[in-house]
Design an enzyme around this catalytic site. Structure first.
Site, mmCIF file in Angstrom:
data_model
loop_
_atom_site.group_PDB
_atom_site.id
_atom_site.type_symbol
_atom_site.label_atom_id
_atom_site.label_comp_id
_atom_site.label_asym_id
_atom_site.label_seq_id
_atom_site.Cartn_x
_atom_site.Cartn_y
_atom_site.Cartn_z
ATOM 1 N N HIS A 90 0.918 -1.136 -0.497
ATOM 2 C CA HIS A 90 0.017 0.079 -0.314
ATOM 3 C C HIS A 90 0.553 1.252 -0.104
ATOM 4 C CE1 HIS A 90 -2.824 3.086 0.867
ATOM 5 N NE2 HIS A 90 -2.047 2.902 2.575
ATOM 6 N N ASP A 125 6.356 21.492 -27.335
ATOM 7 C CA ASP A 125 6.317 20.025 -26.291
ATOM 8 C C ASP A 125 7.292 20.052 -25.472
ATOM 9 O OD1 ASP A 125 6.578 17.154 -25.798
ATOM 10 O OD2 ASP A 125 5.497 16.977 -27.821
ATOM 11 N N TRP A 136 6.893 0.283 3.907
ATOM 12 C CA TRP A 136 7.875 1.054 2.746
ATOM 13 C C TRP A 136 8.595 1.151 3.004
ATOM 14 C CZ3 TRP A 136 8.738 6.011 0.759
ATOM 15 C CH2 TRP A 136 8.488 6.766 2.042
ATOM 16 N N SER A 142 12.950 5.785 -13.938
ATOM 17 C CA SER A 142 11.563 6.803 -14.438
ATOM 18 C C SER A 142 11.754 8.611 -13.671
ATOM 19 C CB SER A 142 10.222 5.734 -13.955
ATOM 20 O OG SER A 142 9.455 6.898 -14.427
ATOM 21 N N SER A 143 11.704 8.477 -12.398
ATOM 22 C CA SER A 143 11.643 9.665 -11.895
ATOM 23 C C SER A 143 12.767 10.541 -12.401
ATOM 24 C CB SER A 143 11.881 9.387 -10.572
ATOM 25 O OG SER A 143 10.767 8.807 -10.270
ATOM 26 N N HIS A 178 12.400 12.259 3.592
ATOM 27 C CA HIS A 178 12.136 13.416 3.677
ATOM 28 C C HIS A 178 11.834 14.063 2.614
ATOM 29 C CE1 HIS A 178 10.189 15.891 6.248
ATOM 30 N NE2 HIS A 178 10.421 17.138 5.377
ATOM 31 N N GLU A 181 11.752 13.110 -0.003
ATOM 32 C CA GLU A 181 10.856 13.335 -1.062
ATOM 33 C C GLU A 181 9.450 13.105 -0.599
ATOM 34 O OE1 GLU A 181 10.177 10.715 -3.768
ATOM 35 O OE2 GLU A 181 7.773 10.446 -3.009
ATOM 36 N N TYR A 199 8.643 16.048 -0.308
ATOM 37 C CA TYR A 199 8.309 17.086 -0.326
ATOM 38 C C TYR A 199 7.847 17.271 -1.631
ATOM 39 C CZ TYR A 199 8.324 18.950 3.489
ATOM 40 O OH TYR A 199 7.920 20.061 5.127
ATOM 41 N N SER A 228 -1.737 26.901 -5.821
ATOM 42 C CA SER A 228 -1.661 28.524 -6.016
ATOM 43 C C SER A 228 -2.099 28.741 -7.501
ATOM 44 C CB SER A 228 0.003 28.502 -6.119
ATOM 45 O OG SER A 228 0.876 28.340 -5.040
ATOM 46 N N HIS A 275 15.101 13.568 11.827
ATOM 47 C CA HIS A 275 13.582 13.470 12.871
ATOM 48 C C HIS A 275 12.466 11.989 12.202
ATOM 49 C CE1 HIS A 275 11.333 16.125 9.672
ATOM 50 N NE2 HIS A 275 11.103 14.758 9.200
ATOM 51 N N HIS A 276 13.178 11.502 11.790
ATOM 52 C CA HIS A 276 12.246 9.726 11.669
ATOM 53 C C HIS A 276 13.221 8.901 12.394
ATOM 54 C CE1 HIS A 276 9.963 10.755 8.200
ATOM 55 N NE2 HIS A 276 11.232 12.116 7.650
ATOM 56 N N THR A 311 6.797 27.267 5.173
ATOM 57 C CA THR A 311 5.270 27.027 5.231
ATOM 58 C C THR A 311 3.705 27.821 5.655
ATOM 59 O OG1 THR A 311 6.371 24.577 5.431
ATOM 60 C CG2 THR A 311 3.454 24.747 5.161
ATOM 61 N N LYS A 330 3.594 30.208 3.279
ATOM 62 C CA LYS A 330 2.461 29.668 1.752
ATOM 63 C C LYS A 330 1.675 30.100 2.296
ATOM 64 C CE LYS A 330 5.592 26.992 -0.728
ATOM 65 N NZ LYS A 330 4.849 27.673 -2.368
ATOM 66 N N ARG A 356 1.487 1.179 14.995
ATOM 67 C CA ARG A 356 0.750 1.307 13.219
ATOM 68 C C ARG A 356 1.857 -0.038 13.167
ATOM 69 N NH1 ARG A 356 5.952 5.300 10.160
ATOM 70 N NH2 ARG A 356 4.942 4.138 8.630
HETATM 71 C C1 HEM Z 1 4.615 18.151 3.706
HETATM 72 C C2 HEM Z 1 4.228 16.714 3.548
HETATM 73 C C3 HEM Z 1 4.923 15.781 4.755
HETATM 74 C C4 HEM Z 1 4.433 14.224 3.881
HETATM 75 C C5 HEM Z 1 4.267 13.778 3.103
HETATM 76 C C6 HEM Z 1 5.424 13.497 5.088
HETATM 77 C C7 HEM Z 1 4.703 11.743 5.234
HETATM 78 C C8 HEM Z 1 5.266 12.100 6.283
HETATM 79 C C9 HEM Z 1 5.473 10.256 6.039
HETATM 80 C C10 HEM Z 1 4.908 9.480 5.294
HETATM 81 C C11 HEM Z 1 5.878 9.658 7.381
HETATM 82 C C12 HEM Z 1 6.688 8.291 8.277
HETATM 83 C C13 HEM Z 1 7.678 8.016 8.496
HETATM 84 C C14 HEM Z 1 7.214 6.450 9.303
HETATM 85 O O1 HEM Z 1 7.025 5.458 7.607
HETATM 86 O O2 HEM Z 1 7.380 6.194 9.920
HETATM 87 C C15 HEM Z 1 6.281 11.242 9.058
HETATM 88 C C16 HEM Z 1 6.435 11.346 9.715
HETATM 89 C C17 HEM Z 1 7.311 12.420 10.197
HETATM 90 N N1 HEM Z 1 6.907 13.566 9.711
HETATM 91 FE FE1 HEM Z 1 6.229 14.445 8.018
HETATM 92 N N2 HEM Z 1 4.910 13.967 6.508
HETATM 93 C C18 HEM Z 1 4.956 15.547 5.716
HETATM 94 C C19 HEM Z 1 5.171 17.223 6.507
HETATM 95 C C20 HEM Z 1 5.799 17.083 7.247
HETATM 96 C C21 HEM Z 1 6.037 18.598 8.594
HETATM 97 C C22 HEM Z 1 5.639 19.490 8.019
HETATM 98 C C23 HEM Z 1 7.149 17.574 9.537
HETATM 99 C C24 HEM Z 1 7.442 18.728 10.475
HETATM 100 C C25 HEM Z 1 7.303 20.484 10.865
HETATM 101 C C26 HEM Z 1 7.102 16.434 9.415
HETATM 102 C C27 HEM Z 1 7.380 15.684 10.525
HETATM 103 C C28 HEM Z 1 7.557 14.784 10.586
HETATM 104 C C29 HEM Z 1 7.948 14.005 11.952
HETATM 105 C C30 HEM Z 1 8.930 14.493 13.163
HETATM 106 C C31 HEM Z 1 7.842 12.623 10.891
HETATM 107 C C32 HEM Z 1 8.545 11.173 12.319
HETATM 108 C C33 HEM Z 1 7.508 10.583 12.918
HETATM 109 C C34 HEM Z 1 8.461 9.469 13.254
HETATM 110 O O3 HEM Z 1 8.514 8.462 13.480
HETATM 111 O O4 HEM Z 1 7.452 9.021 14.684
HETATM 112 N N3 HEM Z 1 6.177 16.316 8.151
HETATM 113 N N4 HEM Z 1 6.171 11.982 7.226
HETATM 114 CU CU LIG Z 2 11.098 13.973 7.234
#
Ligand code: HEM
Ligand SMILES: [Cu+2]
Length: 550
Positions: A90, A119, A155, A182-183, A266, A268, A270, A281, A315-316, A341, A344, A463
């Site tokens: 998923h 094009d 994932w 591809s990307s 990360h 990614e 964005y 916008s 931060h992950h 952000t 924006k 999770r």
């Molecule tokens: C902009 C689009 C964003 C997307 C698509 C996104 C996506 C994600 C995803 C997929 C995860 C899961 C990671 C995992 O599998 O463990 C995650 C975790 C996290 N995100 Fe985002 N995020 C976004 C924005 C943000 C923003 C704005 C912040 C903070 C200002 C943020 C802070 C975090 C943090 C700290 C985690 C870690 C959580 C943990 O591991 O417990 N993210 N995010």
């Molecule tokens: Cu991140």
């Protein structure tokens, strides 16, 4: 209205010399050849968008499989092993199959039209970028049926789990390789098109915001797709060729993988969010009848977010253990992203402020985007606080967070984009009532699905598990009901799109929304070939006045 007709005439003059060419072009392929050998940016854009929708359905069905199992405690439908495969596929399918290709499809369709180019820069490479996607998707689907089943470690493909699975993992690795190639080709194409093929008079600072976000996003993508490719290649050699990058037993370190993965990961997020900002916008100014507020600050905010996104990856990983100084660094850098952000969100609201707003479906999705993406941004800020994340890491709070930014963020903006540009693509107007119903339906059930997950996470539900203790039952049942309703509602969208292709509620004018960007200066549906000679400079200027006025 007179102004619009006036510019239409201008557009026709630009096209006039080429009409015979359009109708009896020596390249005009028909039937399946048109798609397999496609080099036209509009055809390739269409391919990308349909592929993305098919993946959205595939990944969605898997999500429903997950939510079905979690409806009540106890095991009902799947073995835990299979549940984990569902979760993993998923994630991979939604990120790499649904969201990313959808934005590449939009870029393909719209960039040449918006920039006044005939094009994309590399038409044949464009074909290849697309046609690598179906085999990559197929590898993932096939992996469900090999001995041991599909990859099941999430994932993020973390070792040591990802070093232990059977060949399903190898298929996932090859799939990620193909998706990455591809990307990269897609990005090179988009960057080159934007930098080299703009119509005379269209300076960078006069481009529509969507083009800016596409440019910056694709720089991110060329930078980090190879990093991911490297990470999974190291997994592959650890698995089969005796290396020990991530194997503690040979002196390697599984945490190294996490660093490399999130250095990709990360940026990614964005890559999935910035083009959504671009779409919003475009839509907000059109339906507010005002130029985008703070165009320049929007460009700089986008660039700052992109640069900062390279400095927050750990931060992950707060819970794997790292020096306090490193924790503080990643915590503060992450919080810093809230500043651009915020710029924006402020600009979008200021654009709407005192505008003559109307709420057609694209606008509803754009406003819904702003409300819910902000919720996701705030829960992200909560997670960025290292001591808080120690509690919440790998709980449903994180799941709630990233679905607010990915579903209500990226996906909602995509729905908005489709409704916005559908008249240009098909030449017909979609059914507005049905569109509005689709929005409100999605809005309500999205929140029913994902809002309770915040509570589940705060209460400690982890999770990626197929079962849970009794006290989590109610919120899980709620989330599952929400998910099924949300899913069914997406058939409305499919129905509306197909209906529009077949004539909708009537023919669309060239500029149904009275918007001010160049794509609205060509007839609807957009002819197969547009801007073969660049648009009149007066036209470019006219389209841009509204874009960059402050
Ligand atoms: C902009 C689009 C964003 C997307 C698509 C996104 C996506 C994600 C995803 C997929 C995860 C899961 C990671 C995992 O599998 O463990 C995650 C975790 C996290 N995100 Fe985002 N995020 C976004 C924005 C943000 C923003 C704005 C912040 C903070 C200002 C943020 C802070 C975090 C943090 C700290 C985690 C870690 C959580 C943990 O591991 O417990 N993210 N995010
Ligand atoms: Cu991140």
């Amino acid at each position: 209205m007179t102004a619009a007709t006036d510019t239409l005439d201008l557009a026709k003059h630009g096209e006039a010399g080429h009409h015979g060419h359009d109708d009896h072009g020596h390249h005009a392929l028909t039937g399946w050849r048109r798609w397999v050998y496609a080099t036209n940016h509009k055809d390739i854009g269409t391919l990308y968008l349909w592929f993305s929708f098919a993946m959205f359905i595939t990944g969605g069905v898997m999500a429903l499989g997950i939510r079905a199992e979690l409806f009540t405690p106890g095991m009902q439908f799947w073995q835990p092993e299979f549940f984990n495969q569902l979760t993993t596929l998923h994630g991979i399918i939604m990120v790499f199959g649904a969201i990313m290709p959808a934005f590449t499809g939009l870029a393909n369709w719209m960039l040449p039209l918006m920039l006044g180019a005939p094009d994309m820069a590399f038409a044949r490479m464009n074909n290849w970028s697309f046609w690598l996607l179906p085999p990559a998707a197929l590898l993932l689907i096939i992996s469900l049926f090999v001995p041991g089943g599909a990859a099941a470690g999430g994932w993020t493909l973390y070792p040591p789990l990802s070093l232990q699975f059977g060949m399903g993992m190898d298929l996932a690795i090859f799939s990620v390789h193909l998706l990455g190639i591809s990307s990269i080709m897609g990005s090179i194409n988009i960057i080159t098109t934007i930098l080299n093929m703009r119509a005379p008079g269209m300076t960078l600072m006069k481009m529509p915001m969507f083009a800016w976000t596409a440019l910056i996003t694709n720089y991110l993508l060329v930078a980090v797709a190879p990093v991911l490719a490297g990470a999974v290649t190291m997994l592959l050699t650890d698995r089969h060729f005796g290396t020990h990058f991530f194997k503690a037993v040979g002196g390697g370190d599984p945490v190294l993988f996490q660093h490399i993965f999130w250095f990709f990961g990360h940026p990614e997020v964005y890559i999935m969010a910035l083009p959504a900002f671009g779409v919003v916008s475009q839509i907000i100014p059109t339906f507010s009848r005002k130029p985008l507020f703070g165009y320049h600050s929007m460009v700089y905010a986008t660039a700052s977010i992109a640069i900062l996104s390279f400095m927050v990856w750990a931060h992950h990983m707060f819970s794997v253990g790292m020096p306090a100084t490193a924790q503080l660094f990643f915590m503060f850098m992450t919080m810093l992203i809230a500043v651009p952000t915020g710029v924006k969100v402020f600009n979008w609201i200021a654009t709407m402020w005192q505008g003559a707003m109307s709420f057609e479906t694209p606008m509803l999705f754009a406003v819904g985007f702003i409300c819910l993406f902000t919720v996701g941004g705030f829960s992200g800020l909560v997670l960025s606080i290292a001591p808080v994340d120690t509690q919440m890491h790998d709980t449903y709070y994180v799941v709630a967070h990233f679905h607010y930014v990915l579903v209500a963020g990226a996906l909602f903006s995509l729905f908005g984009a489709v409704y916005y540009w559908l008249p240009k693509w098909t030449g017909y107007m979609y059914d507005e009532k049905m569109g509005k119903l689709h929005f409100w339906w999605s809005m309500i059930w999205f929140n029913v699905t994902f809002f309770p997950m915040h509570f589940l996470g705060l209460a400690g539900m982890p999770r990626r598990i197929p079962d849970y203790p009794l006290q989590f039952t109610d919120f899980n049942a709620m989330a599952s009901v929400g998910a099924f309703c949300f899913g069914i509602g997406q058939l409305l969208f499919l129905y509306n799109v197909i209906k529009t292709i077949r004539g909708g509620v009537g023919p669309a004018p060239a500029n149904p929304w009275e918007a001010h960007t160049l794509e609205w200066e060509v007839p609807s549906p957009a002819p197969h070939h547009t801007w073969e000679s660049p648009p009149d400079e007066r036209l470019v200027k006219k389209g841009l006045v509204a874009q960059s006025l402050e």
